[in-house]
Design a protein around this motif. Structure first.
Motif, PDB file in Angstrom:
ATOM      1  N   HIS A  65       0.847  -1.214   0.000  1.00  0.00           N
ATOM      2  CA  HIS A  65       0.000   0.000   0.000  1.00  0.00           C
ATOM      3  C   HIS A  65       0.876   1.256   0.000  1.00  0.00           C
ATOM      4  O   HIS A  65       1.526   1.574   0.998  1.00  0.00           O
ATOM      5  CB  HIS A  65      -0.905   0.008   1.238  1.00  0.00           C
ATOM      6  N   HIS A 119       1.344   5.427  -2.170  1.00  0.00           N
ATOM      7  CA  HIS A 119       0.851   6.424  -3.135  1.00  0.00           C
ATOM      8  C   HIS A 119       2.058   7.128  -3.758  1.00  0.00           C
ATOM      9  O   HIS A 119       2.665   7.985  -3.104  1.00  0.00           O
ATOM     10  CB  HIS A 119       0.000   7.475  -2.427  1.00  0.00           C
ATOM     11  N   HIS A 136      -9.032   2.055   0.761  1.00  0.00           N
ATOM     12  CA  HIS A 136      -8.735   2.249   2.190  1.00  0.00           C
ATOM     13  C   HIS A 136      -9.908   1.750   3.023  1.00  0.00           C
ATOM     14  O   HIS A 136     -11.061   1.867   2.610  1.00  0.00           O
ATOM     15  CB  HIS A 136      -8.498   3.730   2.486  1.00  0.00           C
TER      16      HIS A 136
HETATM   17 ZN   LIG Z   1      -3.108   5.203   1.731  1.00  0.00          ZN
END
Ligand SMILES: [Zn+2]
Length: 449
Positions: free
Chosen positions: A83, A85, A238
């Motif tokens: 996970h 970004h 999420h």
């Molecule tokens: Zn996140």
């Protein structure tokens, strides 16, 4: 379109092999560990052909193959980040807020720049370079709402030959105008990106609704429609990161039993679904994760940084209904792309909940556990014949302090523990991707960067 690297030449690495034969949360950690102090890994065509004791394996070395000598270092499977970004890399370490205010104040303005593909490519290149410097060879990555951000990311990953999972963020409400799609445009853009990238040159597409508050029920349903009929597609979002967020989801979806149930009703809870965080969830949801094959991504540096809460790792790994769980760095909510630092914080969160995270368990989460969370464990996460040759080389003597502490180590588990408590990107001696040296600390960095 970017072309993938040519097939790699045969190669071989000599060093201390550390990998796993099972889940150390479900069996004694020492039994789960495969520990070969003088090992040899032979690679051809981007895959491992042999891995084992040097004396027993050297006979299989094709004539003329150079053996790279990593004695004194550990040879591990490359780390798997479940996970993260990439567009948030420029805003890592943003001061002062918790989740919802942090998104408004820092994240959304930063993500607004990724409609510019040239800028997106620059950040994707820096991001992938940083991952390789940290020994991470696979990640499940959120792009932004802009399709260009996905083209930029997969283009750079293709160039490096890394195995990545990524997708365009879907967000059709409760976000600034400049970052909103619509249920239909999000569907259409995602469909085109799937056709362009999914299953090509080690790239995998993840349908990516950011989280329940920023998608209408219609958008969540269209996200599920994208997944229909293709079990190889991923889904990431999420789940129950922060208490204010959970309360907001209860308001927005009053008919749902829980936050997870919002996704479940839409048809998004399935194998290859990865839920970031999953801190504030109940037993019913844990059971649902177990039986559906969806995964949780434990993101300890982010959970501490944003004050989100303490993930119940040992509850998730309960032998009666173990939930697929990997580690996530969650940059920019997280404070490091290094899985060594992520293990360090996971250890401390476990301590706060009265549990001891054994180093073998931590390294399993970072490699084989992460690969299982993504249902990619038949290709990555283990050092063994037949697996893709994605490897990281760990140096237990990277700094004067680590070298001092290493003198006290009396077991492989203790070497692993010092690496996870004291280590960072300096501890990554090298990273190999698809049988090719992709990062070499001592020769000045990452190739192709
Ligand atoms: Zn996140």
């Amino acid at each position: 379109m970017t072309t993938a690297p040519a097939p790699s030449a045969p190669a071989a690495l000599r060093g201390h092999i550390v990998t796993f034969r099972g889940n150390p949360f479900l069996m004694p950690p020492q039994d789960a560990l495969v520990d070969e102090p003088d090992g040899l890994v032979i690679i051809a065509g981007g895959r491992i052909t042999h891995a084992g004791a040097y004396d027993a394996t050297i006979a299989h070395l094709p004539p003329g193959t150079t053996v790279t000598d990593y004695r004194g270092c550990l040879i591990s499977a490359g780390f798997v980040d479940t996970h993260v970004h990439y567009p948030q890399l420029p805003m890592i370490a943003a001061y002062g807020e918790q989740l919802l205010e942090w998104l408004e104040r820092y994240t959304f303005p930063t993500e607004s720049r990724f409609g510019d593909e040239a800028y997106a490519t620059t950040i994707a290149r820096k991001f992938l370079g940083e991952l390789l410097r940290c020994g991470t060879t696979t990640a499940a990555v959120y792009c932004t709402v802009h399709p260009q951000s996905v083209d930029a990311f997969f283009g750079e990953s293709t160039r490096l030959g890394t195995l990545m999972v990524a997708g365009k963020v879907l967000m059709d409400r409760n976000a600034p105008d400049y970052l909103r799609d619509t249920a239909q445009s999000g569907y259409d853009d995602s469909r085109r990106l799937i056709e362009r990238w999914h299953g090509r040159n080690r790239q995998h597409y993840a349908v990516t609704p950011r989280f329940a508050p920023t998608s209408t029920p219609e958008q969540l349903e269209l996200a599920a429609a994208l997944l229909k009929g293709d079990d190889t597609l991923f889904m990431q979002t999420h789940l129950a990161e922060n208490r204010a967020e959970v309360a907001w989801v209860t308001e927005l979806f009053p008919d749902s039993r829980s936050y997870l149930d919002v996704y479940d009703r839409a048809g998004l809870v399935r194998p290859r679904s990865v839920m970031g965080h999953g801190i504030h969830i109940d037993e019913h949801d844990m059971c649902r994760c177990h039986e559906s094959g969806c995964a949780l991504a434990h993101c300890p540096t982010s959970n501490l940084f944003l004050g989100s809460g303490a993930f119940r790792l040992f509850d998730a790994m309960d032998a009666r209904r173990p939930v697929r769980t990997g580690l996530g760095t969650d940059v920019g909510g997280g404070t490091s792309l290094s899985h060594l630092q992520t293990m360090n914080e996971a250890y401390k969160i476990a301590q706060m909940t009265g549990k001891r995270l054994h180093p073998v368990q931590a390294f399993w989460l970072a490699t084989q556990g992460g690969a299982q969370a993504l249902h990619l464990d038949d290709r990555i996460g283990t050092v063994a014949a037949g697996m893709d040759a994605d490897l990281c080389i760990l140096d237990p003597n990277a700094t004067p302090l680590q070298a001092l502490r290493a003198q006290m180590c009396d077991s492989t588990a203790d070497v692993l523990f010092t690496l996870m408590m004291l280590g960072d990107d300096r501890s990554i001696r090298a990273t190999w991707v698809g049988g090719r040296l992709a990062h070499d600390r001592d020769s000045g960095g990452t190739t192709g960067m």
